[in-house]
Design an enzyme around this catalytic site. Sequence first.
Site, PDB file in Angstrom:
ATOM      1  N   TYR A 142       0.830  -1.215   0.000  1.00 14.09           N
ATOM      2  CA  TYR A 142       0.000   0.000   0.000  1.00 14.09           C
ATOM      3  C   TYR A 142       0.862   1.262   0.000  1.00 14.09           C
ATOM      4  CZ  TYR A 142      -4.623  -2.069   0.989  1.00 14.09           C
ATOM      5  OH  TYR A 142      -5.808  -2.728   0.926  1.00 14.09           O
ATOM      6  N   LYS A 192       3.492 -15.164   3.764  1.00 17.35           N
ATOM      7  CA  LYS A 192       3.690 -15.999   2.564  1.00 17.35           C
ATOM      8  C   LYS A 192       5.193 -16.264   2.478  1.00 17.35           C
ATOM      9  CE  LYS A 192       2.191 -18.040  -1.202  1.00 17.35           C
ATOM     10  NZ  LYS A 192       1.372 -19.272  -1.157  1.00 17.35           N
ATOM     11  N   ASP A 224      -2.546 -18.326   2.163  1.00 14.93           N
ATOM     12  CA  ASP A 224      -3.537 -19.100   1.387  1.00 14.93           C
ATOM     13  C   ASP A 224      -4.215 -20.146   2.275  1.00 14.93           C
ATOM     14  OD1 ASP A 224      -1.029 -20.313   1.512  1.00 14.93           O
ATOM     15  OD2 ASP A 224      -1.079 -21.105  -0.518  1.00 14.93           O
ATOM     16  N   ASP A 248      -6.114  -6.859   4.701  1.00 10.43           N
ATOM     17  CA  ASP A 248      -7.268  -6.279   3.998  1.00 10.43           C
ATOM     18  C   ASP A 248      -8.172  -7.400   3.491  1.00 10.43           C
ATOM     19  OD1 ASP A 248      -8.859  -4.322   2.626  1.00 10.43           O
ATOM     20  OD2 ASP A 248      -7.854  -4.918   0.771  1.00 10.43           O
ATOM     21  N   ASP A 252     -12.024  -8.936   5.242  1.00 10.14           N
ATOM     22  CA  ASP A 252     -13.322  -9.016   4.541  1.00 10.14           C
ATOM     23  C   ASP A 252     -13.888 -10.427   4.645  1.00 10.14           C
ATOM     24  OD1 ASP A 252     -13.247  -6.357   3.696  1.00 10.14           O
ATOM     25  OD2 ASP A 252     -13.921  -6.848   1.668  1.00 10.14           O
TER      26      ASP A 252
END
Length: 357
Positions: A142, A192, A224, A248, A252
């Site tokens: 970001y 990751k 994942d 982020d 959600d």
Amino acid sequence: MTKNIAVIKGDGIGPEIVGEAMKVLDKVGEKFGHTFNYTQVLMGGIAIDETGVPLPQETVDKCLASDSVLLGAVGGPKWDKGEGGMRPEAGLLGIRGALKLFANIRPAKLLKPLASACPLKSDITDNGLDLVIVRELIGGAYFGEKKTCVNSIGNKTASDLMIYSDYEIERICRVAFDMARKRRKKVTSVDKANVLDSSRLWREISHKVAAEYPDVEFSDMLVDNTAMQLVRNPAQFDVIVTENLFGDILSDEASMITGSLGMIPSASLGEGSLGLYEPIHGSAPDIAGQNKANPIATVLSAAMMLRYSFDMQAEADAIEAAVDSVLEGGVRTGDIMSEGMTLVSCSEMGDRIADEI
Ligand code: IPM
Ligand code: MG
């Protein structure tokens, strides 16, 4: 106590839901003997319209000068065509950066009266669902260097640098471990590390911090796999700590499995007590101005403000209990409506909650 709150109503349903949160805050003030002073400032699409930029300097200054910031939502189709820096979302990223709010706290909890709204099978949620995502908020892709260029053979190329320094990882991990100590004492660090260097550094630093919290159970999980585990067995999580982009996405997902996106508050915190509090849902332009929106996520964000910025625990408890009792009483806005319940408007929901305080 007297507290000065900067208020960013924003776009779409923002003004409606923030109005209800202020109504509830005022009731808390009355009941507990506090005065909340509000200073309205502009950000997002409305700021673009009125000042030409999504985050005027005046807004940053007034937020920095206040005890805390309450935000509704920003964005809408009207401003979707704006170039990078001229979008409402740039205002949101800008204020997070300007106030150095590196820790984003996003709780996801299955509320009993709304259990039927959860999209997972009941044998998965029988064990409950009560987790918090601690998302790093001012680093990673970001905020890393961004480039769009045409290379020597004419291909248009774009990149966003995912970059982290050790101190950034350390401070967000500490927030997660401190939070876990007040909950079920379990931290899952999500990365990751099988692919990314930034994740390997994340892993190294998170393990170092974990060693200082021997009373907290700690593990790593690949992002994942985490996305999959959240729908397979969400009860295994207490506190999840992760970098900006992963947080982020996972937040959600986590909010959706509670079945009530319109119910989830968030807090963005820095080193001091100044924080920014906002619902995690967006500006819902399709229902803006119709007095239909669910104000509960914003009301609960105000409760987080009392808890984290003002250290008003009993006052925060009072708001959360009021929300529970209104829901127990079968009162619903359209987004969480089900058979046999009483449908109310945004402002009526605010009234009912305020009445319960
Ligand atoms: C969020 C939102 C923002 C983000 C957008 C609106 C820039 O999705 O707060 O999760 O990506 O951080
Ligand atoms: Mg998001």
